[in-house]
Structure formats: structure tokens, C-alpha cells
Design a protein around this motif. Structure first.
Motif, PDB file in Angstrom:
ATOM      1  N   THR A 156       0.842  -1.197   0.000  1.00 18.07           N
ATOM      2  CA  THR A 156       0.000   0.000   0.000  1.00 18.07           C
ATOM      3  C   THR A 156       0.878   1.250   0.000  1.00 18.07           C
ATOM      4  O   THR A 156       2.083   1.185   0.281  1.00 18.07           O
ATOM      5  N   GLY A 157       0.252   2.380  -0.312  1.00 17.67           N
ATOM      6  CA  GLY A 157       0.911   3.672  -0.180  1.00 17.67           C
ATOM      7  C   GLY A 157       2.047   3.885  -1.155  1.00 17.67           C
ATOM      8  O   GLY A 157       2.132   3.266  -2.221  1.00 17.67           O
ATOM      9  N   ALA A 158       2.984   4.775  -0.753  1.00 19.73           N
ATOM     10  CA  ALA A 158       4.095   5.158  -1.614  1.00 19.73           C
ATOM     11  C   ALA A 158       4.988   3.971  -1.938  1.00 19.73           C
ATOM     12  O   ALA A 158       5.539   3.884  -3.043  1.00 19.73           O
ATOM     13  N   TYR A 159       5.122   3.040  -0.988  1.00 12.33           N
ATOM     14  CA  TYR A 159       6.001   1.899  -1.244  1.00 12.33           C
ATOM     15  C   TYR A 159       5.431   1.005  -2.344  1.00 12.33           C
ATOM     16  O   TYR A 159       6.182   0.456  -3.156  1.00 12.33           O
ATOM     17  N   ALA A 160       4.132   0.861  -2.384  1.00 12.26           N
ATOM     18  CA  ALA A 160       3.512   0.069  -3.456  1.00 12.26           C
ATOM     19  C   ALA A 160       3.799   0.699  -4.813  1.00 12.26           C
ATOM     20  O   ALA A 160       4.141   0.002  -5.785  1.00 12.26           O
ATOM     21  N   ASP A 161       3.671   2.017  -4.908  1.00  8.66           N
ATOM     22  CA  ASP A 161       3.973   2.716  -6.159  1.00  8.66           C
ATOM     23  C   ASP A 161       5.442   2.567  -6.526  1.00  8.66           C
ATOM     24  O   ASP A 161       5.796   2.355  -7.696  1.00  8.66           O
ATOM     25  N   PHE A 162       6.314   2.668  -5.521  1.00  8.13           N
ATOM     26  CA  PHE A 162       7.749   2.541  -5.768  1.00  8.13           C
ATOM     27  C   PHE A 162       8.097   1.174  -6.362  1.00  8.13           C
ATOM     28  O   PHE A 162       8.817   1.087  -7.364  1.00  8.13           O
ATOM     29  N   VAL A 163       7.599   0.102  -5.760  1.00 11.78           N
ATOM     30  CA  VAL A 163       7.913  -1.247  -6.258  1.00 11.78           C
ATOM     31  C   VAL A 163       7.426  -1.408  -7.694  1.00 11.78           C
ATOM     32  O   VAL A 163       8.122  -1.981  -8.538  1.00 11.78           O
ATOM     33  N   ALA A 164       6.240  -0.881  -7.986  1.00 12.12           N
ATOM     34  CA  ALA A 164       5.698  -0.984  -9.343  1.00 12.12           C
ATOM     35  C   ALA A 164       6.547  -0.202 -10.341  1.00 12.12           C
ATOM     36  O   ALA A 164       6.854  -0.697 -11.439  1.00 12.12           O
ATOM     37  N   TYR A 165       6.942   1.007  -9.975  1.00 12.84           N
ATOM     38  CA  TYR A 165       7.778   1.811 -10.869  1.00 12.84           C
ATOM     39  C   TYR A 165       9.168   1.189 -11.032  1.00 12.84           C
ATOM     40  O   TYR A 165       9.709   1.143 -12.144  1.00 12.84           O
ATOM     41  N   GLU A 166       9.747   0.716  -9.944  1.00  8.60           N
ATOM     42  CA  GLU A 166      11.081   0.096 -10.024  1.00  8.60           C
ATOM     43  C   GLU A 166      11.063  -1.089 -10.969  1.00  8.60           C
ATOM     44  O   GLU A 166      12.031  -1.340 -11.701  1.00  8.60           O
ATOM     45  N   ASN A 167       9.956  -1.832 -10.972  1.00  7.51           N
ATOM     46  CA  ASN A 167       9.816  -3.013 -11.821  1.00  7.51           C
ATOM     47  C   ASN A 167       9.844  -2.679 -13.308  1.00  7.51           C
ATOM     48  O   ASN A 167      10.042  -3.559 -14.141  1.00  7.51           O
ATOM     49  N   GLU A 168       9.658  -1.381 -13.656  1.00  6.99           N
ATOM     50  CA  GLU A 168       9.615  -0.968 -15.062  1.00  6.99           C
ATOM     51  C   GLU A 168      10.720   0.016 -15.426  1.00  6.99           C
ATOM     52  O   GLU A 168      10.821   0.417 -16.595  1.00  6.99           O
ATOM     53  N   ALA A 169      11.544   0.400 -14.457  1.00  6.44           N
ATOM     54  CA  ALA A 169      12.561   1.421 -14.707  1.00  6.44           C
ATOM     55  C   ALA A 169      13.652   0.908 -15.639  1.00  6.44           C
ATOM     56  O   ALA A 169      14.064  -0.251 -15.576  1.00  6.44           O
ATOM     57  N   ALA A 170      14.133   1.792 -16.504  1.00  6.32           N
ATOM     58  CA  ALA A 170      15.247   1.460 -17.390  1.00  6.32           C
ATOM     59  C   ALA A 170      16.578   1.654 -16.679  1.00  6.32           C
ATOM     60  O   ALA A 170      17.539   0.932 -16.934  1.00  6.32           O
ATOM     61  N   VAL A 171      16.638   2.647 -15.810  1.00  4.33           N
ATOM     62  CA  VAL A 171      17.855   2.933 -15.041  1.00  4.33           C
ATOM     63  C   VAL A 171      17.454   3.149 -13.586  1.00  4.33           C
ATOM     64  O   VAL A 171      16.540   3.919 -13.288  1.00  4.33           O
ATOM     65  N   ILE A 172      18.150   2.449 -12.690  1.00  2.00           N
ATOM     66  CA  ILE A 172      17.918   2.563 -11.256  1.00  2.00           C
ATOM     67  C   ILE A 172      19.169   3.152 -10.628  1.00  2.00           C
ATOM     68  O   ILE A 172      20.250   2.558 -10.710  1.00  2.00           O
ATOM     69  N   ARG A 173      19.038   4.333 -10.026  1.00  2.00           N
ATOM     70  CA  ARG A 173      20.179   4.990  -9.370  1.00  2.00           C
ATOM     71  C   ARG A 173      19.922   4.972  -7.868  1.00  2.00           C
ATOM     72  O   ARG A 173      18.976   5.601  -7.386  1.00  2.00           O
ATOM     73  N   ALA A 174      20.745   4.238  -7.124  1.00  2.00           N
ATOM     74  CA  ALA A 174      20.536   4.084  -5.690  1.00  2.00           C
ATOM     75  C   ALA A 174      21.703   4.680  -4.911  1.00  2.00           C
ATOM     76  O   ALA A 174      22.868   4.393  -5.212  1.00  2.00           O
ATOM     77  N   TRP A 175      21.391   5.510  -3.923  1.00  2.00           N
ATOM     78  CA  TRP A 175      22.387   6.023  -2.983  1.00  2.00           C
ATOM     79  C   TRP A 175      22.002   5.528  -1.597  1.00  2.00           C
ATOM     80  O   TRP A 175      20.874   5.681  -1.165  1.00  2.00           O
ATOM     81  N   GLN A 176      22.956   4.895  -0.909  1.00  2.00           N
ATOM     82  CA  GLN A 176      22.645   4.332   0.393  1.00  2.00           C
ATOM     83  C   GLN A 176      23.745   4.687   1.394  1.00  2.00           C
ATOM     84  O   GLN A 176      24.916   4.381   1.203  1.00  2.00           O
ATOM     85  N   LEU A 177      23.324   5.341   2.461  1.00  2.00           N
ATOM     86  CA  LEU A 177      24.224   5.827   3.497  1.00  2.00           C
ATOM     87  C   LEU A 177      24.403   4.830   4.634  1.00  2.00           C
ATOM     88  O   LEU A 177      25.417   4.852   5.332  1.00  2.00           O
ATOM     89  N   LEU A 178      23.419   3.923   4.805  1.00  2.00           N
ATOM     90  CA  LEU A 178      23.399   3.092   6.012  1.00  2.00           C
ATOM     91  C   LEU A 178      23.625   1.605   5.761  1.00  2.00           C
ATOM     92  O   LEU A 178      24.231   0.931   6.594  1.00  2.00           O
ATOM     93  N   PHE A 179      23.119   1.081   4.653  1.00  2.00           N
ATOM     94  CA  PHE A 179      23.277  -0.356   4.404  1.00  2.00           C
ATOM     95  C   PHE A 179      23.275  -0.611   2.902  1.00  2.00           C
ATOM     96  O   PHE A 179      22.999   0.291   2.101  1.00  2.00           O
ATOM     97  N   VAL A 180      23.589  -1.823   2.508  1.00  2.00           N
ATOM     98  CA  VAL A 180      23.627  -2.205   1.093  1.00  2.00           C
ATOM     99  C   VAL A 180      22.220  -2.049   0.502  1.00  2.00           C
ATOM    100  O   VAL A 180      21.235  -2.465   1.122  1.00  2.00           O
ATOM    101  N   PRO A 181      22.087  -1.446  -0.677  1.00  3.63           N
ATOM    102  CA  PRO A 181      20.761  -1.295  -1.285  1.00  3.63           C
ATOM    103  C   PRO A 181      20.035  -2.632  -1.424  1.00  3.63           C
ATOM    104  O   PRO A 181      20.659  -3.668  -1.673  1.00  3.63           O
ATOM    105  N   GLY A 182      18.712  -2.588  -1.279  1.00  2.00           N
ATOM    106  CA  GLY A 182      17.916  -3.811  -1.261  1.00  2.00           C
ATOM    107  C   GLY A 182      18.110  -4.715  -2.457  1.00  2.00           C
ATOM    108  O   GLY A 182      18.136  -5.943  -2.324  1.00  2.00           O
ATOM    109  N   LEU A 183      18.252  -4.139  -3.661  1.00  5.63           N
ATOM    110  CA  LEU A 183      18.411  -4.959  -4.862  1.00  5.63           C
ATOM    111  C   LEU A 183      19.735  -5.714  -4.890  1.00  5.63           C
ATOM    112  O   LEU A 183      19.901  -6.638  -5.686  1.00  5.63           O
ATOM    113  N   LEU A 184      20.676  -5.330  -4.018  1.00  6.25           N
ATOM    114  CA  LEU A 184      22.005  -5.932  -4.027  1.00  6.25           C
ATOM    115  C   LEU A 184      22.266  -6.792  -2.787  1.00  6.25           C
ATOM    116  O   LEU A 184      23.374  -7.276  -2.594  1.00  6.25           O
TER     117      LEU A 184
END
Length: 303
Positions: free
Chosen positions: A105-133
């Protein structure tokens, strides 16, 4: 990724359901405005609730192809190409996807749907390894600590399964026409933070190095601890770009206690694209980044 720069060519790709829904919503809003009609007037004429039409125009719910044609007829649109294209997009928008089973639900639901279709994913992570990795073990450890719960807790397991499903969906796209590119920059502190223990963390860094072997898909950067020009101190984020400019960039920031937010306005995405480019330009990329990951892994193993 070359030192101090990041370049990509956005590939041509079919439009997925989330982007299709957003395109239908935008075009229907525009056509209603061009017809000089209010939401209330159209809802009354269509025998719909105002809420239904509002949610369709916001892209919150999908619309039946037959309803699209009825709306366009009401707006005086007779061009068969427009009718056929919007009907096609409406059908695409209604297709069920793997993430439906997670009941997000909410913003996270939209994020997962958009990520599933993105051509380029740019991730910056200050605290832990990004989820996709993340490896499954690392994902379980970091999620348990975030939730202050046992690693076998049901909520922890559900979040880990979603993360693994996001990764699976990413890898399934690699052989197709819409193969994505992932560019991830992490802070050096992430490499030195032994989440789950030193051995588990070392295996996670092995995983990063293995992913980096596919340099057409993955590019890794590291911001060293002694970096003076550090633009990422405001917090972690993920930026999504779409093929053929089919949708504006999407910015996602995952907040504490589920306070996530997702933005598409040009000011916010341009600012964060500039921040990300700073992290690439002033951090370590290419072989220098991989060497830093290797040295951190070796230190964890007492090498």
C-alpha cells in the motif's frame, strides 16, 4: 562506470502497467481540460462518483478500455488512433503483476511498481547495502535490526521475501528488450558495518563483487570516509528513469516507521539527480570502488 562520470543510453522498451496507467491518467486529465469540463460535470454525465473519476485521473485506479472509449466520446475525441492507443494502454495498466501478491500500500507500493519498469535505477545508500544488491542472509539481518524483531519474525520474513522477489524480477528482465541498468553508490561506512556478523558481511561483499562482474548491468561506487565534498549526507534515496521518456523520473525516499514518500516533480528529481552525480564525480568508481570493497571484505576476514 568510468572514473568521475556516468553515461547511459535509455533503451527502447515496451511500456509496463504502472507507466501505462500513469500515461492514461495524464492524457484523460488533459482531454477533459481541453473539453472545458469539470470533474463534477463529467462524473454526473457518466453516472460515476466524483471519487471514481478523480482516482482515475490521479492514476490511483485503472480504467476499463470500454470506459476509456466512453469518456473520449464524451470529450468529442473521434481520432481512432487516439482511441485505440488509450484503450491499449488501459488494457496494459490492468495486467496483474508479481507484486500484487504482497498486498503493498501507499508510496512503497507505487515505488515497487515503478522500479519493476525502470530502465535505469540509481541508488544512494548511506546506512546499508541497497535492497536490490542484498543477499538473503544480509536482508534478514538488516530487516530484523530495523524492526527490532527476531530474524524469524513473520513481518521480517515478509519484507525479505519482497526484497528477494524484487531482485528476481530484475534478473528476469536482464535477457529482454527492457534490460535495466543499476548504478549504486554506497558510503564506505556501509562496507565496514558488520551487520549480521563479520562472516555474513564478508559474504555480502563477495556478492557485490560478483554482481559487479556484469558491468553492463551493475555499476558500483563508494564514497570514502575522508570525502570532503559529500552531497549524500541528507539521506538515502533511489531514482528511477524510464525508457524513451515514457514517464518522468521518480524519486523514492524510504523513511522511518513507514513514512515513505515518492515524488515525480521536476524540481525534486533534478536536485537529486545532481546530488547523485556529485556522489559519482567525487566518490570512487570503477576499479577503485571494487578495490575498496575487496579491502573491506578482507579486513572482515582478518586478512
Amino acid at each position: 562506470m568510468p572514473e568521475g562520470a556516468e553515461q547511459f543510453v535509455t533503451p527502447a522498451a515496451p511500456m509496463g502497467p504502472k507507466v501505462a496507467k500513469a500515461n492514461v491518467a495524464q492524457r484523460l486529465r488533459e482531454l477533459r481540460d481541453e473539453a472545458g469540463l469539470s470533474v463534477a460535470a463529467v462524473a454526473t454525465d457518466m453516472d460515476w462518483s466524483v471519487s471514481k473519476l478523480t482516482r482515475i485521473e490521479k492514476g490511483e485506479v485503472s480504467i476499463q478500455p470500454l470506459e476509456v472509449r466512453a469518456l473520449l466520446g464524451h470529450y468529442g475525441v473521434t481520432d481512432e488512433n487516439v482511441l485505440a492507443e488509450l484503450s491499449r494502454l488501459a488494457r496494459t495498466a490492468r495486467s496483474r503483476q508479481w507484486y500484487s501478491r504482497h498486498r503493498l500500500t501507499g508510496a512503497y507500493a507505487d515505488f515497487v511498481a515503478y522500479e519493476n519498469e525502470a530502465a535505469v535505477i540509481r541508488a544512494w545508500q548511506l546506512l546499508f547495502v541497497p535492497g536490490l544488491l542484498q543477499t538473503r542472509d544480509y536482508a534478514r539481518a538488516v530487516t530484523a535490526r530495523t524492526l527490532r524483531a527476531d530474524p524469524n519474525d513473520e513481518q521480517v520474513q515478509a519484507r525479505v521475501e519482497l526484497r528477494m522477489d524484487r531482485q528476481q524480477a530484475l534478473f528476469e528482465r536482464l535477457g529482454g528488450p527492457d534490460a535495466p541498468r543499476v548504478i549504486a553508490v554506497i558510503d564506505e561506512a556501509v562496507l565496514r558495518r558488520p551487520i549480521g556478523g563479520r562472516d555474513l558481511m564478508a559474504r555480502q561483499l563477495d556478492h557485490l563483487l560478483k554482481l559487479a562482474e556484469d558491468d553492463e548491468t551493475f555499476a558500483l561506487g563508494v564514497t570514502p570516509l575522508d570525502l570532503e565534498h559529500h552531497s549524500g549526507l541528507g539521506g538515502s534515496f533511489e531514482l528511477l528513469k524510464f525508457a524513451g521518456r515514457s514517464h518522468p523520473d521518480v524519486l523514492f525516499v524510504e523513511g522511518a516507521a513507514g513514512a515513505d514518500f515518492l515524488l515525480t516533480d521536476r524540481g525534486a528529481t533534478d536536485r537529486h539527480n545532481a546530488l547523485f552525480q556529485d556522489l559519482v564525480d567525487y566518490g570512487r568508481t570503477g576499479d577503485r570502488a571494487l578495490q575498496l570493497i575487496r579491502s573491506s571484505r578482507d579486513a572482515l576476514r582478518g586478512g
